[in-house]
Motif scaffolding. Sequence first.
Motif, PDB file in Angstrom:
ATOM      1  N   UNK A  80       0.838  -1.204   0.000  1.00 50.80           N
ATOM      2  CA  UNK A  80       0.000   0.000   0.000  1.00 50.80           C
ATOM      3  C   UNK A  80       0.883   1.268   0.000  1.00 50.80           C
ATOM      4  N   UNK A  81       1.936   1.233   0.813  1.00 52.78           N
ATOM      5  CA  UNK A  81       2.832   2.398   0.880  1.00 52.78           C
ATOM      6  C   UNK A  81       3.507   2.671  -0.455  1.00 52.78           C
ATOM      7  N   UNK A  82       3.641   1.617  -1.283  1.00 53.07           N
ATOM      8  CA  UNK A  82       4.244   1.794  -2.620  1.00 53.07           C
ATOM      9  C   UNK A  82       3.202   2.204  -3.648  1.00 53.07           C
ATOM     10  N   UNK A  83       1.964   2.384  -3.215  1.00 53.97           N
ATOM     11  CA  UNK A  83       0.934   2.840  -4.143  1.00 53.97           C
ATOM     12  C   UNK A  83       0.044   1.735  -4.698  1.00 53.97           C
ATOM     13  N   UNK A  84       0.203   0.535  -4.142  1.00 48.03           N
ATOM     14  CA  UNK A  84      -0.648  -0.571  -4.619  1.00 48.03           C
ATOM     15  C   UNK A  84      -2.078  -0.393  -4.093  1.00 48.03           C
TER      16      UNK A  84
END
Length: 453
Positions: free
Chosen positions: A199-203
């Motif tokens: 999530x933190x990587x934008x997933x």
Amino acid sequence: MTNTNPKKLFIKTWGCQMNVYDSRKMADVLAPMGYQEVTEPDGADIIILNTCHIREKATEKVFSELGRLKKHKDVAEEQGKKMLMAVAGCVAQAEGDFIAERAPYVDMVFGPQSYGTLPEMVAKATGAYGKERVINTDFDEEDKFDKLPEETIATGPTAFLAVQEGCDKFCTFCVVPYTRGGEYSRRVQAVLDEAQQLRDKGVKEISLLGQNVNAYHGLNENGQTESLADLLIKVADIDGIERVRYTTSHPRDMRDDLIEAHAHPAVMPYLHLPVQSGSDKILKTMNRKHTRDLYFDIIEKFRRVRPDIAISGDFIVGFPGETDQDFEDTMDLIKRINYSSAFSFKYSQRPGTPAATMGGLIREDIKNERLQRLQALLNDQMKAFNEQTVGMELPILFDGITSKGQLHGRTPYNQAIHVNGNPRLNNTIENVRVTSTNGKSLMGDLVLLEDVA
Ligand code: 5AD
Ligand code: SF4
């Protein structure tokens, strides 16, 4: 950390999504050693073939690819450069010694359980402690995933997350229980930590992955077992995660809580539930441990919770002993279920599996004819499913730009769709009206405010 002169890593991946995930993890594990993934083998420092053993000619394919890639290694050596060649994955697991013997120029052969120790294996093979050939096909008792980094260099809005590996089902045609070992579930917290990293990587969309994903029974922090449904909802409830999927399931492990989880808005209305055959006799000799009626009951329950759910499956035609009537039973099952997509295969004899020694082999021309008829029916169903979505307004997660400059995305039902729109909408979810289909994928128009159109 940036490296001005990164070493190059080329990975070629065959087979299932677990292999795609594993390749990603191999790249993650080697990144801190300065390896950066490249898309061409030319000039690579390490070449890894991540192989699949599920159907026949697997080993031959690996050898022919090795032969081709060896030329790159020869060129590199002529220029005084070292190029490591590695065979990983299920062919390595099943045929490691044979590969090592027949392809002496291969530096490393290792199975799926050992990817966490890749840095040590590479150090050995590159000669950090005196150059050594690395052959590693042991089944590690320890948690494979504990040795793999949670940190990922994954980009893009969708990601796979392995939660379970291996299989105890022993379908008589299948090599997976031998190449991937018994069923193993990761701990709940390890999965949630990785999901948060993603999530933190934008997933925005996570697909929970496992060879028998709905057999998941991981431990939580209190030492209690949680089901796939529990885990799926927890991942779905992570802030920023907008969609969750899971693949691939087995009818025997289908629990009501997973079916009911589909009432959650983030759980996508899509189910991949392989059945392999519609004949009870063949299901029995396949050791599937379920009947066609159980399959019908499960699908009916899903449709009660999500009437619009898209159903996908796997089929094998020409299993030993499959009569015309058995095949017609499969066709009948397909007609009754109505699939949105499917994968279908001719039975392929795998050495070491129980079916390999069964009598009643089916002639190749009969297998071909059955596969053709089955695929024609499944294609018609896929086309009808796609046509049925024309005119609908659906939220689309855009996950790329095509070579023609269109946005590429996925509907909740997992259909591919192409849309004209501003490239900056890539990685976002937008409402789209489906305008047409070519049978395989969809075309649509954005339904949104003027300023982003
Ligand atoms: N022959 C043909 N298809 C097979 N599959 C697995 N083993 C074989 C085999 N020996 C198919 C099954 C499975 C999918 C991943 O591959 O349909 O669900
Ligand atoms: Fe193979 Fe059957 Fe296990 Fe699926 S359930 S991985 S087909 S043995």
